[in-house]
Motif scaffolding. Structure first.
Motif, PDB file in Angstrom:
ATOM      1  N   THR A 106       0.735  -1.087  -0.134  1.00 16.66           N
ATOM      2  CA  THR A 106      -0.064   0.235  -0.126  1.00 16.66           C
ATOM      3  C   THR A 106       0.944   1.150   0.244  1.00 16.66           C
ATOM      4  O   THR A 106       2.120   1.370  -0.267  1.00 16.66           O
ATOM      5  CB  THR A 106      -0.782   0.066   1.508  1.00 16.66           C
ATOM      6  OG1 THR A 106       0.474  -0.070   2.243  1.00 16.66           O
ATOM      7  CG2 THR A 106      -1.648  -1.488   1.276  1.00 16.66           C
ATOM      8  N   ALA A 107       0.470   2.498   0.091  1.00 16.90           N
ATOM      9  CA  ALA A 107       1.506   3.883  -0.038  1.00 16.90           C
ATOM     10  C   ALA A 107       1.470   3.322   1.632  1.00 16.90           C
ATOM     11  O   ALA A 107       3.135   4.094   1.629  1.00 16.90           O
ATOM     12  CB  ALA A 107       0.185   4.602   0.016  1.00 16.90           C
ATOM     13  N   GLU A 108       0.837   2.968   2.488  1.00 23.13           N
ATOM     14  CA  GLU A 108       1.329   3.455   3.758  1.00 23.13           C
ATOM     15  C   GLU A 108       3.028   2.725   3.960  1.00 23.13           C
ATOM     16  O   GLU A 108       3.986   2.577   4.005  1.00 23.13           O
ATOM     17  CB  GLU A 108       0.494   3.312   4.524  1.00 23.13           C
ATOM     18  CG  GLU A 108      -0.738   4.170   4.790  1.00 23.13           C
ATOM     19  CD  GLU A 108      -1.321   4.417   3.779  1.00 23.13           C
ATOM     20  OE1 GLU A 108      -2.370   4.876   3.825  1.00 23.13           O
ATOM     21  OE2 GLU A 108      -2.201   2.996   2.680  1.00 23.13           O
ATOM     22  N   GLU A 109       2.650   1.717   2.746  1.00 23.55           N
ATOM     23  CA  GLU A 109       3.658   0.582   3.441  1.00 23.55           C
ATOM     24  C   GLU A 109       5.387   0.965   2.607  1.00 23.55           C
ATOM     25  O   GLU A 109       6.403   0.674   2.820  1.00 23.55           O
ATOM     26  CB  GLU A 109       3.460  -0.921   3.000  1.00 23.55           C
ATOM     27  CG  GLU A 109       2.959  -1.297   3.727  1.00 23.55           C
ATOM     28  CD  GLU A 109       1.601  -2.822   3.678  1.00 23.55           C
ATOM     29  OE1 GLU A 109       1.366  -3.284   3.871  1.00 23.55           O
ATOM     30  OE2 GLU A 109       1.495  -3.202   2.110  1.00 23.55           O
ATOM     31  N   LYS A 132       0.509  -2.926  -6.512  1.00 20.83           N
ATOM     32  CA  LYS A 132      -0.700  -3.188  -6.314  1.00 20.83           C
ATOM     33  C   LYS A 132      -1.172  -4.080  -4.607  1.00 20.83           C
ATOM     34  O   LYS A 132      -0.600  -5.337  -4.819  1.00 20.83           O
ATOM     35  CB  LYS A 132      -1.880  -3.122  -7.060  1.00 20.83           C
ATOM     36  CG  LYS A 132      -2.937  -2.927  -6.275  1.00 20.83           C
ATOM     37  CD  LYS A 132      -3.812  -3.431  -7.434  1.00 20.83           C
ATOM     38  CE  LYS A 132      -5.492  -3.261  -7.293  1.00 20.83           C
ATOM     39  NZ  LYS A 132      -6.323  -2.449  -6.574  1.00 20.83           N
ATOM     40  N   SER A 133      -1.135  -3.947  -3.805  1.00 22.45           N
ATOM     41  CA  SER A 133      -1.962  -4.575  -2.129  1.00 22.45           C
ATOM     42  C   SER A 133      -2.520  -5.189  -2.694  1.00 22.45           C
ATOM     43  O   SER A 133      -3.728  -5.051  -3.684  1.00 22.45           O
ATOM     44  CB  SER A 133      -2.174  -3.360  -0.803  1.00 22.45           C
ATOM     45  OG  SER A 133      -1.897  -4.489  -0.091  1.00 22.45           O
ATOM     46  N   VAL A 189      -4.757  -6.118  -0.438  1.00 25.12           N
ATOM     47  CA  VAL A 189      -5.783  -5.676   0.417  1.00 25.12           C
ATOM     48  C   VAL A 189      -6.533  -5.273  -0.799  1.00 25.12           C
ATOM     49  O   VAL A 189      -6.471  -4.463  -1.536  1.00 25.12           O
ATOM     50  CB  VAL A 189      -5.543  -4.876   1.045  1.00 25.12           C
ATOM     51  CG1 VAL A 189      -6.605  -4.435   2.271  1.00 25.12           C
ATOM     52  CG2 VAL A 189      -4.537  -5.638   2.371  1.00 25.12           C
ATOM     53  N   GLU A 228      -8.047  -1.410  -1.619  1.00 27.09           N
ATOM     54  CA  GLU A 228      -6.852  -0.428  -2.216  1.00 27.09           C
ATOM     55  C   GLU A 228      -5.863  -0.037  -3.207  1.00 27.09           C
ATOM     56  O   GLU A 228      -6.222  -0.982  -3.900  1.00 27.09           O
ATOM     57  CB  GLU A 228      -5.157  -0.849  -1.465  1.00 27.09           C
ATOM     58  CG  GLU A 228      -5.370  -1.353   0.110  1.00 27.09           C
ATOM     59  CD  GLU A 228      -4.821  -0.052   0.851  1.00 27.09           C
ATOM     60  OE1 GLU A 228      -4.333   1.232   0.513  1.00 27.09           O
ATOM     61  OE2 GLU A 228      -5.255   0.267   1.793  1.00 27.09           O
ATOM     62  N   SER A 229      -5.436   1.390  -3.137  1.00 31.74           N
ATOM     63  CA  SER A 229      -4.438   1.360  -4.884  1.00 31.74           C
ATOM     64  C   SER A 229      -4.144   1.696  -4.908  1.00 31.74           C
ATOM     65  O   SER A 229      -2.707   1.009  -4.080  1.00 31.74           O
ATOM     66  CB  SER A 229      -5.028   3.103  -5.149  1.00 31.74           C
ATOM     67  OG  SER A 229      -6.519   3.655  -4.981  1.00 31.74           O
ATOM     68  N   VAL A 289       0.170   2.087  -6.657  1.00 37.01           N
ATOM     69  CA  VAL A 289       1.391   3.428  -6.355  1.00 37.01           C
ATOM     70  C   VAL A 289       2.406   3.519  -6.748  1.00 37.01           C
ATOM     71  O   VAL A 289       2.572   1.638  -7.003  1.00 37.01           O
ATOM     72  CB  VAL A 289       2.073   3.665  -5.059  1.00 37.01           C
ATOM     73  CG1 VAL A 289       1.796   4.066  -3.998  1.00 37.01           C
ATOM     74  CG2 VAL A 289       0.517   3.426  -3.619  1.00 37.01           C
ATOM     75  N   ARG A 311      -2.979  -7.522  -8.660  1.00 36.96           N
ATOM     76  CA  ARG A 311      -1.682  -7.735  -7.044  1.00 36.96           C
ATOM     77  C   ARG A 311      -0.641  -7.644  -7.746  1.00 36.96           C
ATOM     78  O   ARG A 311       0.011  -8.606  -9.028  1.00 36.96           O
ATOM     79  CB  ARG A 311      -2.067  -7.884  -5.788  1.00 36.96           C
ATOM     80  CG  ARG A 311      -2.102  -9.562  -5.878  1.00 36.96           C
ATOM     81  CD  ARG A 311      -1.839 -10.905  -5.307  1.00 36.96           C
ATOM     82  NE  ARG A 311      -1.413 -11.895  -5.142  1.00 36.96           N
ATOM     83  CZ  ARG A 311      -1.701 -12.420  -6.376  1.00 36.96           C
ATOM     84  NH1 ARG A 311      -3.166 -12.429  -6.159  1.00 36.96           N
ATOM     85  NH2 ARG A 311      -1.579 -13.914  -5.856  1.00 36.96           N
TER      86      ARG A 311
END
Length: 636
Positions: A87-90, A143-144, A146, A149-150, A152, A172
Motif C-alpha cells: 500500500t502507499a503506507e507500506e 498494488k496490495s 488488500v 487499496e489503490s 502506487v 496485485r
C-alpha cells in the motif's frame, strides 16, 4: 492519488556510495536481491492464504510467478511478482524510511577499513537499494492484495529524492523497473542476465521466467511478415508462438525428504549442479527443523586431483536463493573437499564475517554438519567396509585433512582411518600396531623394493604414504596419539651391530673410495641374502627435507640451519660375502685401485636402491657394471 515528493529518511547522506563500493562488490548481486524480494512477496501472500487472511488469488502453485523483463532497445530491466504487494503506507514505511540495524555499524566500520572488501556477506535489509548500483532511475509500481487499496508508483533517480503517485497497475503484486545506467549497459545483456539468474536463482521457490522483449518484438515483426505473405498467397497462417518455460527448478532435491529421493535422482542432481560427468561416491542428505532449519546434500566426489581448485564446491543458499560459495565461518574449510548445496534459512546474513564466527547459531550449524559427515564416514566403514575400502583412494585426503583441521572430526573418525599397504590391503592403525608399535611406511614402494622386502621379512605390513599431505599427517598423528610412531623403511635397518673396530675400518675404507670424508658409515649383520650395503636416511631428516620442499614451493625462506641438510648414511652388510672379500683385499693392501672401484660400485648400488643416485653416479654405475659383465664373459 496526489503526487507526493520527498526524501528518503536515512541516518547518513553517503549510504549509497558505500553500498556501491562495499556492500555489493559483485555488480550482479542486485539481480539476486530483487528476485529474492519477489520470492519473499509471493511466500508472504501464500502464507496469508493458508491462514485464511487473504482470498485465494491463485488456484495452484503454478499461478505464482516471477517475471524478469529485459528490453535492450529501451535499456530497461524489470522484476515482477504477483505476491503480497504494498500500500502507499507500506511504501512509505519500507522504502522511504530505512531501518538500518546492522547497516549503521557497517557504515562506521567500513569507512575506516577500506582494504577489507571481503568482510560482508548477504544484505542488510537494503536489498531493494542495490538496484541503484546499476540504475539511472528506479520505479516501483505496486498494488496490495488488500481489497480497495489503490495501486502506487514510486520513482527515484538516486535513491534519495523520490516521487510517489497513483498507478494504473491492475493485478496485485509489484513491478520494479530499472533504467540501466550507461556503465551497466556495457556489462549486462540478455545472455549475461540469463547466466546471472541461473547463478543466483536456479532454485528460487517460485516459477521464474526471463523474457527478452527485444526478441519478442523481432519475433512479432517476423510473424506479422509471415502472416501478410500467407494472406497474399491465400494460404492458411499458422503462428509460431514463443513458449516461455521457467528457468529455475523451484523444488530442489534437498527440499524433499531423504526417503522420497532415489539414487538416480541424487546422481542427476549432482551432475546438473556441478557439471561433473562422473557419479559421486556417496552423499549425505541433511534435513532438520530443530533446533535450527537446515537442508542440503553433501556429495563425496571422485577426485583426479585432490588439490584442484575448491571454488564453488559448497554452495550456500537462503530460502533457495544462492548466497555464496564456501563460507568458511559456516562450513569448515576441510569440507570444501566435498561438493554440495546447503540451504540455511536461519542464517544471519546481515552481519560481518567476524561476527559470524561468534554467532551461536553458526557454531551449532557448523558442529551439526561436522557430526553428520563424520557419522556417515563411520557408518559406511562399520556397515560396509568392503565398499568403504574401494572409496578410500578418493576420500583419504579428505579424512586426513579433516582430522588435522577439526578436533571433533578427528575424534569421531579416527577408527575409520585406513592405510593402504604395499600389497594393497587397507588396514586401520589399530590393526597395523597390534603386534608392533611402529608403523613402517614407504613413499615409493617400487624404488624402495629392497627396503620393503626387508621390512616384510621382519613382519611389518608396510604402508604407502605418497600424498603431499602425508608428511604433515603422520607428524600430527604422533603428536595427537603418542602411542603411534611412523618410520620410513629406509630410516633404520635391523641387524646386529658390528664391533667398533670393524665399523671404523669400513668407514675409513668407504670414505676414501667414494672421496667423502663426511660419509657416516655403520656396519650390521643383515643376512647373506641381502645387498652388500644400504643407504639409510634418519626419519627426522626425511621429514625436515619434506618440510623444506614444501616451504620452497611456497617461496617461504627457511632459517640457515644444518638440520635441513640432506643426511644419507651408508650401512654395510657384514654378512655379505662380497664385503668380506673386499675387506680382506683392503687389509692386504693389494689392488687398491680395483678395490676402491668396487667399493664405489657398492655405494652407487646402495644409492640406486635408495632412489638417490644422481645422473653422474648412474652413468658411472652402468659403465662399471658393463665392464664387470664383460670380464665375467671372458672367464666363461
Amino acid at each position: 492519488m496526489d503526487v507526493k515528493n520527498g526524501k528518503v529518511s536515512v541516518t547518513t547522506e553517503n549510504i549509497f556510495p558505500i553500498i556501491r563500493q562495499w556492500l555489493y562488490s559483485d555488480q550482479d548481486i542486485f539481480v539476486r536481491e530483487l528476485v529474492s524480494n519477489c520470492s519473499d512477496a509471493i511466500a508472504k501472500y501464500k502464507r496469508l492464504v493458508e491462514l485464511g487472511k487473504a482470498d485465494e488469488g491463485a488456484t495452484n502453485d503454478q499461478d505464482y510467478r516471477i517475471n524478469v523483463f529485459y528490453d535492450d532497445d529501451a535499456k530497461t530491466l524489470a522484476f515482477e511478482d504477483n505476491g503480497i504487494g504494498m500500500t502507499a503506507e507500506e511504501i512509505d514505511k519500507y522504502i522511504n524510511q530505512i531501518a538500518f540495524s546492522g547497516a549503521l555499524d557497517f557504515v562506521t566500520k567500513y569507512q575506516e577499513q577500506s582494504t577489507d572488501k571481503s568482510g560482508i556477506i548477504g544484505h542488510f535489509g537494503l536489498g531493494f537499494y542495490s538496484a541503484f548500483m546499476v540504475a539511472d532511475e528506479v520505479s516501483i509500481e505496486t498494488k496490495s492484495f488488500v481489497e480497495g487499496e489503490s495501486a502506487v508508483k514510486w520513482t527515484s533517480a538516486d535513491g534519495m529524492e523520490y516521487t510517489v503517485e497513483g498507478s494504473d497497475k491492475e493485478g496485485r503484486g509489484t513491478l520494479i523497473t530499472i533504467k540501466l545506467s550507461e556503465e551497466a549497459q556495457k556489462i549486462f545483456d540478455a545472455g549475461t542476465l540469463r547466466m546471472t539468474l541461473r547463478k543466483y536463482c536456479s532454485f528460487v521457490p517460485a516459477d521464474l521466467y526471463f523474457i527478452d522483449k527485444k526478441a519478442d518484438r523481432l519475433h512479432a515483426e517476423s510473424e506479422e511478415k509471415r502472416r501478410k505473405e500467407a494472406e497474399e498467397k491465400g494460404e492458411e497462417f499458422k503462428p509460431n508462438d514463443i513458449a516461455y518455460a521457467p528457468i529455475n527448478n523451484k523444488s530442489p532435491l534437498w527440499a524433499k525428504a531423504p526417503s522420497e529421493c532415489t539414487e538416480e535422482e541424487y546422481k542427476q542432481f549432482y551432475h546438473s549442479v556441478f557439471n561433473d560427468g562422473r557419479d559421486p561416491l556417496f552423499w549425505i542428505h541433511l534435513n532438520m527443523d530443530y533446533p535450527f532449519t537446515l537442508q542440503g546434500i553433501l556429495y563425496f566426489p571422485k577426485t583426479d586431483n585432490v588439490y584442484q581448485s575448491l571454488e564453488g564446491r559448497i554452495k550456500i543458499y537462503n530460502h533457495q536463493v544462492f548466497v555464496a560459495d564456501n563460507i568458511e565461518e559456516i562450513i569448515p574449510d576441510f569440507l570444501f573437499l566435498l561438493q554440495g548445496c546447503l540451504d540455511c534459512s536461519d542464517l544471519p546474513l546481515n552481519v560481518s564475517r567476524s561476527a559470524l564466527q561468534q554467532d551461536e547459531y553458526v557454531k551449532k550449524l557448523s558442529a551439526h554438519i561436522i557430526k553428520k559427515v563424520s557419522d556417515k564416514v563411520n557408518s559406511l566403514f562399520k556397515n560396509d567396509r568392503e565398499t568403504y575400502e574401494k572409496y578410500w583412494s578418493d576420500i583419504s585426503v579428505f579424512v586426513k585433512y579433516g582430522m588435522m583441521k577439526e578436533e571433533k572430526f578427528c575424534d569421531k573418525v579416527k577408527s575409520a582411518l585406513l592405510f593402504k599397504t604395499v600389497d594393497d590391503k587397507k588396514l586401520t592403525i589399530e590393526e597395523l600396531t597390534k603386534d608392533k608399535k611402529t608403523v613402517k611406511y614407504s613413499t615409493d614402494p617400487k624404488t624402495q623394493a629392497a627396503y620393503v622386502s626387508m621390512a616384510a621379512k621382519e613382519g611389518y605390513d608396510v604402508v604407502v604414504l605418497d600424498e603431499e599431505i602425508d608428511n604433515n599427517f603422520i607428524s600430527f598423528l604422533e603428536y595427537k596419539f603418542q602411542d603411534y610412531k611412523f618410520q620410513s623403511v629406509d630410516a633404520e635397518l635391523s641387524g646386529s651391530d658390528s664391533d667398533e673396530e670393524t665399523k671404523n675400518k669400513l668407514q675409513a675404507f668407504f670414505r676414501k673410495a667414494v672421496n667423502d670424508e663426511k660419509l657416516v658409515v655403520s656396519a650390521k649383520a643383515m643376512g647373506a641374502d641381502n645387498m652388500p650395503a644400504f643407504i639409510v636416511e634418519p626419519e627426522l631428516n626425511r621429514r625436515m627435507q619434506e618440510m623444506k620442499r614444501q616451504y620452497e614451493m611456497m617461496n617461504i625462506p627457511l632459517p640457515d640451519n644444518d638440520m635441513y641438510d640432506l643426511k644419507l648414511n651408508l650401512v654395510v652388510n657384514t654378512d655379505s660375502d662380497l664385503i668380506t672379500k673386499l675387506s680382506a683385499l683392503d687389509s692386504m693392501g693389494t689392488k687398491e685401485e680395483e678395490t676402491n672401484r668396487l667399493a664405489q660400485h657398492i655405494y652407487d648400488q646402495a644409492m640406486l636402491a635408495h632412489g638417490s643416485l644422481d645422473s653422474e653416479g648412474l652413468q658411472r654405475f652402468l659403465a662399471y657394471n658393463s665392464e664387470l659383465l664383460s670380464k665375467n664373459m671372458d672367464n666363461i
